[in-house]
Write a protein that holds these residues in place. Structure first.
Motif, PDB file in Angstrom:
ATOM      1  N   UNK A  72      21.859  49.940  52.323  1.00 28.13           N
ATOM      2  CA  UNK A  72      22.336  50.730  53.456  1.00 28.13           C
ATOM      3  C   UNK A  72      22.676  49.825  54.650  1.00 28.13           C
ATOM      4  N   UNK A  73      21.873  48.795  54.830  1.00 29.74           N
ATOM      5  CA  UNK A  73      22.115  47.849  55.931  1.00 29.74           C
ATOM      6  C   UNK A  73      23.203  46.828  55.589  1.00 29.74           C
ATOM      7  N   UNK A  74      23.748  46.956  54.397  1.00 32.82           N
ATOM      8  CA  UNK A  74      24.807  46.067  53.890  1.00 32.82           C
ATOM      9  C   UNK A  74      24.333  44.618  53.837  1.00 32.82           C
ATOM     10  N   UNK A  75      23.193  44.454  53.182  1.00 37.65           N
ATOM     11  CA  UNK A  75      22.630  43.134  52.912  1.00 37.65           C
ATOM     12  C   UNK A  75      22.621  42.961  51.390  1.00 37.65           C
ATOM     13  N   UNK A  76      23.756  42.582  50.808  1.00 39.55           N
ATOM     14  CA  UNK A  76      23.891  42.600  49.352  1.00 39.55           C
ATOM     15  C   UNK A  76      22.932  41.673  48.604  1.00 39.55           C
ATOM     16  N   UNK A  77      22.636  40.509  49.140  1.00 43.24           N
ATOM     17  CA  UNK A  77      21.726  39.599  48.438  1.00 43.24           C
ATOM     18  C   UNK A  77      20.326  40.193  48.393  1.00 43.24           C
ATOM     19  N   UNK A  78      19.851  40.673  49.532  1.00 44.13           N
ATOM     20  CA  UNK A  78      18.512  41.277  49.568  1.00 44.13           C
ATOM     21  C   UNK A  78      18.443  42.517  48.675  1.00 44.13           C
ATOM     22  N   UNK A  79      19.489  43.329  48.708  1.00 41.95           N
ATOM     23  CA  UNK A  79      19.520  44.536  47.873  1.00 41.95           C
ATOM     24  C   UNK A  79      19.484  44.170  46.394  1.00 41.95           C
ATOM     25  N   UNK A  80      20.243  43.163  46.011  1.00 41.86           N
ATOM     26  CA  UNK A  80      20.300  42.744  44.609  1.00 41.86           C
ATOM     27  C   UNK A  80      18.978  42.152  44.146  1.00 41.86           C
ATOM     28  N   UNK A  81      18.373  41.308  44.970  1.00 44.37           N
ATOM     29  CA  UNK A  81      17.088  40.702  44.609  1.00 44.37           C
ATOM     30  C   UNK A  81      16.008  41.780  44.501  1.00 44.37           C
ATOM     31  N   UNK A  82      15.980  42.699  45.462  1.00 40.65           N
ATOM     32  CA  UNK A  82      14.980  43.773  45.416  1.00 40.65           C
ATOM     33  C   UNK A  82      15.207  44.688  44.213  1.00 40.65           C
ATOM     34  N   UNK A  83      16.467  44.977  43.892  1.00 37.24           N
ATOM     35  CA  UNK A  83      16.754  45.796  42.710  1.00 37.24           C
ATOM     36  C   UNK A  83      16.303  45.091  41.437  1.00 37.24           C
TER      37      UNK A  83
ATOM     38  N   UNK B  14      21.363  52.369  34.790  1.00 41.86           N
ATOM     39  CA  UNK B  14      22.528  52.157  35.656  1.00 41.86           C
ATOM     40  C   UNK B  14      22.437  52.931  36.969  1.00 41.86           C
ATOM     41  N   UNK B  15      21.530  53.876  37.063  1.00 37.16           N
ATOM     42  CA  UNK B  15      21.475  54.708  38.270  1.00 37.16           C
ATOM     43  C   UNK B  15      21.016  53.918  39.494  1.00 37.16           C
ATOM     44  N   UNK B  16      20.122  52.970  39.315  1.00 37.17           N
ATOM     45  CA  UNK B  16      19.683  52.151  40.450  1.00 37.17           C
ATOM     46  C   UNK B  16      20.843  51.396  41.075  1.00 37.17           C
ATOM     47  N   UNK B  17      21.581  50.607  40.278  1.00 32.17           N
ATOM     48  CA  UNK B  17      22.742  49.923  40.857  1.00 32.17           C
ATOM     49  C   UNK B  17      23.779  50.887  41.442  1.00 32.17           C
ATOM     50  N   UNK B  18      23.966  52.047  40.807  1.00 25.60           N
ATOM     51  CA  UNK B  18      24.917  53.023  41.351  1.00 25.60           C
ATOM     52  C   UNK B  18      24.476  53.543  42.716  1.00 25.60           C
ATOM     53  N   UNK B  19      23.192  53.826  42.861  1.00 25.32           N
ATOM     54  CA  UNK B  19      22.681  54.293  44.149  1.00 25.32           C
ATOM     55  C   UNK B  19      22.869  53.232  45.233  1.00 25.32           C
ATOM     56  N   UNK B  20      22.576  51.980  44.892  1.00 29.86           N
ATOM     57  CA  UNK B  20      22.756  50.906  45.865  1.00 29.86           C
ATOM     58  C   UNK B  20      24.224  50.741  46.242  1.00 29.86           C
ATOM     59  N   UNK B  21      25.094  50.784  45.265  1.00 28.39           N
ATOM     60  CA  UNK B  21      26.526  50.667  45.541  1.00 28.39           C
ATOM     61  C   UNK B  21      26.999  51.815  46.429  1.00 28.39           C
TER      62      UNK B  21
ATOM     63  N   UNK C 205       7.896  51.358  43.608  1.00 28.13           N
ATOM     64  CA  UNK C 205       8.400  52.331  44.589  1.00 28.13           C
ATOM     65  C   UNK C 205       8.831  51.657  45.901  1.00 28.13           C
ATOM     66  N   UNK C 206       7.959  50.908  46.584  1.00 26.34           N
ATOM     67  CA  UNK C 206       8.431  50.283  47.835  1.00 26.34           C
ATOM     68  C   UNK C 206       9.500  49.219  47.590  1.00 26.34           C
ATOM     69  N   UNK C 207       9.450  48.577  46.436  1.00 26.05           N
ATOM     70  CA  UNK C 207      10.458  47.564  46.124  1.00 26.05           C
ATOM     71  C   UNK C 207      11.832  48.209  46.006  1.00 26.05           C
TER      72      UNK C 207
ATOM     73  N   UNK D 217      13.929  42.872  41.169  1.00 31.56           N
ATOM     74  CA  UNK D 217      12.457  42.913  41.158  1.00 31.56           C
ATOM     75  C   UNK D 217      11.970  44.295  40.753  1.00 31.56           C
ATOM     76  N   UNK D 218      12.601  45.329  41.270  1.00 31.76           N
ATOM     77  CA  UNK D 218      12.228  46.697  40.943  1.00 31.76           C
ATOM     78  C   UNK D 218      12.397  46.968  39.448  1.00 31.76           C
ATOM     79  N   UNK D 219      13.529  46.552  38.917  1.00 30.28           N
ATOM     80  CA  UNK D 219      13.760  46.765  37.487  1.00 30.28           C
ATOM     81  C   UNK D 219      12.785  45.955  36.638  1.00 30.28           C
ATOM     82  N   UNK D 220      12.463  44.742  37.101  1.00 28.11           N
ATOM     83  CA  UNK D 220      11.478  43.936  36.382  1.00 28.11           C
ATOM     84  C   UNK D 220      10.107  44.595  36.364  1.00 28.11           C
ATOM     85  N   UNK D 221       9.711  45.153  37.515  1.00 26.73           N
ATOM     86  CA  UNK D 221       8.432  45.869  37.575  1.00 26.73           C
ATOM     87  C   UNK D 221       8.428  47.074  36.640  1.00 26.73           C
TER      88      UNK D 221
END
Length: 150
Positions: free
Chosen positions: A116-127, A32-39, A105-107, A129-133
């Motif tokens: 941070x740039x408030x791009x929720x779709x990109x942030x969600x897709x990258x998160x 849950x920490x990844x989504x919390x950090x993004x939020x 890491x880069x994902x 992908x990161x969790x999948x990796x």
């Protein structure tokens, strides 16, 4: 303190860390920490950001030791990670399956930047992908761990 006593203390602390971290509640709540950090970044909530970072740091020791007889995927995953590190596989060796962990890491950094740039779709897709990796890497090292124990 003698060198042996220091080594014994370090081994004891390391064992306590890993045995508590192998509690499935530790591993699953840590996801849950990844989504919390993004939020936190998306909302510019520095309190939430500090909480998420503190929780990430403290999480491995917040939970008690799991039942030694209980089996779960997350317990096996943490035991595999400990074995992986002890075997010296954590070097910057970009062989398989470390390439998944390194690509994570880069994902994840991109997910943080998009939040941070408030791009929720990109942030969600990258998160995602990161969790999948990360989960893919964990599953692969867990399989290798199982083979080593057989």
């Amino acid at each position: 303190m003698t060198r042996t006593a220091e080594g014994d203390l370090r081994d004891c602390l390391e064992d306590a860390f890993w045995s508590r971290h192998s509690n499935p509640k530790s591993g699953w709540s840590r996801t849950l920490t990844g989504p919390l950090l993004l939020l936190a970044l998306y909302r510019r909530s520095w309190r939430l950001f500090v909480f998420a970072v503190a929780f990430t740091a403290l999480n491995p020791v917040l939970f008690g030791r799991p039942d030694p007889e209980a089996e779960s995927w997350m317990k096996r995953a943490v035991e595999a990670e400990r074995w992986w590190l002890a075997e010296g596989n954590a070097t910057m060796n970009l062989g398989w399956p470390n390439v998944l962990n390194v690509a994570n890491v880069p994902t994840f950094c991109y997910a943080l930047l998009a939040a941070y740039r408030r791009q929720p779709v990109r942030a969600t897709v990258a998160l995602a992908a990161s969790m999948g990796l990360k989960f893919g890497w964990i599953e692969l090292i867990a399989r290798q761990y199982d083979e080593s124990q057989a």
